[in-house]
Design an enzyme around this catalytic site. Sequence first.
Site: not given
Ligand code: SER
Length: 341
Positions: A145, A52, A141, A171, A11-12, A36
């Site tokens: 969190k 997973d 989301y 980020i 991932g990023q 993947r």
């Molecule tokens: N970068 C994330 C998002 O946009 C926030 O934690 O979902």
Amino acid sequence: MKKILVTGARGQVGSDLVIALRQRSGVNQVIETGRRKISDIGEQPIPYQVLDVTDNKRLEEVIEHYQVGTIYHLAGILSAQGESHPDDCWKVNLEGLRNVLEAAKSYQIKVFWPSSIAVFGANTPKIKTPQTTIKEPSTIYGITKATGELLCQYYAHRFGVDVRSLRLPGIISYNAPPGGGTTDFAVEIFTEAIKNNSYVCFLRPETRLPMMYMPDTIKAILKLMEADPALISVRSSYNLAAISFSVAELVAEIQKHLPNFTCYYQPDFRQAIADSWPTVIDDTKARNDWGWQPSYDLPAIVADMFAHLLDPQFKSFDDKYPKVLAQSAPTKMMYSTTHFC
Ligand code: SER
């Protein structure tokens, strides 16, 4: 020596974190995992396992096989994608975290897990958002969190699990694209600027969010994980800040490099998500507890992004963005704020 396992390694954040961890510890010390298939990874031999995180048996198998001592648990579904797939978001983000924490308890594993500014909601103070404040997230989301933070704190206090966490802002990075977040515009804008000299942004120009450059993110994660446990007073998740900017300010900074770049605005459902998040985070606790200090401001980020993306030697994570040279000098600065809706 015990190994380091990274979930969501492609991932990023994972893509850059793995590079940094391997530089410190050696290639074979760091086990990448993700959904993947190995045939899609293509850079053998590197330690990579299909995993997973909702499959706790497989997680334990990988942990035992490699004698894992630390997990950077990055696998997760981000805010915008989560709204399209709320059940998956709940399952991957919370069942995955619980599996990792259970394994950490059983095998004495140290854990890093990213939380997010998405734990905050419309009733949270937007400016200088305190470490401890109202957390009423509006997205699934954000709910995963906020719940995950409590789960981390519970496992730390109840079972002594050494789990550490940061509330990451948006980020910006060039190695791997972000995967379905509300802050993705701040990466897409660079690749589209290079490819098309224009970008259609899904947020309004005045939208201001907390953001951070990837090298600062990696620095924060490593510094937190290397800190003396006695310094870690927050076991839910630390507020973490670097800079805040509006989309229009980012556009203006990009235009210093690509003077004819034009940004159009077509806000969608992600605008409401962005509007529910803070604009400036107070990260005093992280600075005081373990010495957090960011390095990159907006001009430095934009200059470094272009330096990498326009470098003819640069290989992006996937090869879909053709490299072109920056245009020649401008006759005048252009600042477009066209609205489609
Ligand atoms: N970068 C994330 C998002 O946009 C926030 O934690 O979902």
